[in-house]
Design a protein around this motif. Structure first.
Motif, PDB file in Angstrom:
ATOM      1  N   GLN A  51       0.819  -1.213   0.000  1.00 24.09           N
ATOM      2  CA  GLN A  51       0.000   0.000   0.000  1.00 24.09           C
ATOM      3  C   GLN A  51       0.857   1.269   0.000  1.00 24.09           C
ATOM      4  OE1 GLN A  51      -2.689  -1.249   3.476  1.00 24.09           O
ATOM      5  NE2 GLN A  51      -4.002   0.058   2.221  1.00 24.09           N
ATOM      6  N   CYS A  92     -10.723   1.030   3.603  1.00 24.40           N
ATOM      7  CA  CYS A  92      -9.307   0.818   3.289  1.00 24.40           C
ATOM      8  C   CYS A  92      -8.681   2.134   2.852  1.00 24.40           C
ATOM      9  CB  CYS A  92      -9.208  -0.217   2.169  1.00 24.40           C
ATOM     10  SG  CYS A  92      -7.515  -0.574   1.666  1.00 24.40           S
ATOM     11  N   LEU A  93      -7.468   2.410   3.323  1.00 23.91           N
ATOM     12  CA  LEU A  93      -6.783   3.651   2.944  1.00 23.91           C
ATOM     13  C   LEU A  93      -6.504   3.698   1.440  1.00 23.91           C
ATOM     14  CD1 LEU A  93      -4.188   4.051   5.871  1.00 23.91           C
ATOM     15  CD2 LEU A  93      -6.339   5.299   5.564  1.00 23.91           C
ATOM     16  N   HIS A 134      -7.493  -8.681   6.541  1.00 25.70           N
ATOM     17  CA  HIS A 134      -7.519  -7.602   5.536  1.00 25.70           C
ATOM     18  C   HIS A 134      -6.090  -7.327   5.032  1.00 25.70           C
ATOM     19  CE1 HIS A 134      -9.188  -3.552   4.117  1.00 25.70           C
ATOM     20  NE2 HIS A 134      -7.880  -3.369   4.041  1.00 25.70           N
ATOM     21  N   HIS A 138      -4.119  -7.971   1.326  1.00 29.46           N
ATOM     22  CA  HIS A 138      -3.296  -7.008   0.576  1.00 29.46           C
ATOM     23  C   HIS A 138      -1.990  -7.636   0.125  1.00 29.46           C
ATOM     24  CE1 HIS A 138      -5.333  -3.174   0.658  1.00 29.46           C
ATOM     25  NE2 HIS A 138      -5.447  -3.143   1.978  1.00 29.46           N
TER      26      HIS A 138
HETATM   27 ZN   LIG Z   1      -6.631  -1.974   3.119  1.00 29.54          ZN
END
Ligand SMILES: [Zn+2]
Length: 164
Positions: A51, A92-93, A134, A138
């Protein structure tokens, strides 16, 4: 420490399975610190390395981002068993502005390494279990909207791209 830029869906790196970390060196320790700083800055409860543009198997989390800090950093995480199923809302960011009810295992057992290279073997439930699932999604190249039904996903994606 530094605040890193969050990669947003549908950036390619979010779809790529991350690489296992074979050596916990200074770069990894700095990455972990920067990821924590970034997660706190954006008021997240979890953050996976891809991310922030680094395709390595490590995530950070903290379920008390506002109060007393209680960071958990896991390298090469793996879920070895899971029990139950619960629905709860997730965001989610990397997909700002949307949220959906996602089914997750209620209890999981997580194996991995901490930043000292020691083995982590945790059985967790509830919110922490949800966050870990979660974040591991990712690291495997998946995002939370992959886990909802296609019609709902289509509507959410439309909403997401309209806001972008
Ligand atoms: Zn996320």
């Amino acid at each position: 420490m530094a605040i890193m830029q969050i990669k947003k869906y549908p950036e390619e790196i979010l779809r790529k399975k991350t690489d296992e970390i074979t050596k916990i060196n200074g770069d990894i320790l700095k990455l972990a610190k920067d990821m924590l700083e970034t997660m706190y800055f954006f008021s997240g409860v979890g953050l996976a390395a891809n991310q922030v543009g680094i395709s390595k198997s490590i995530f950070v989390s903290d379920i008390k981002p506002e109060g007393k800090k209680n960071p958990i950093i896991v390298i090469n995480p793996r879920i070895t068993s899971s029990k139950g199923g619960v629905y709860s809302e997730e965001g989610c960011l990397s997909l700002p502005g949307i949220a959906a009810e996602v089914k997750r295992s209620k209890t999981i057992r997580l194996l991995g390494l901490n930043t000292a290279g020691k083995e982590i073997d945790l059985e967790v439930e509830g919110l922490l279990a949800r966050i870990f699932q979660h974040e591991i999604d990712h690291l495997n190249g998946n995002v939370f909207i992959d886990r909802i039904n296609p019609l709902k996903r289509w509507r959410l994606k439309r909403e997401y791209f309209k806001k972008k």
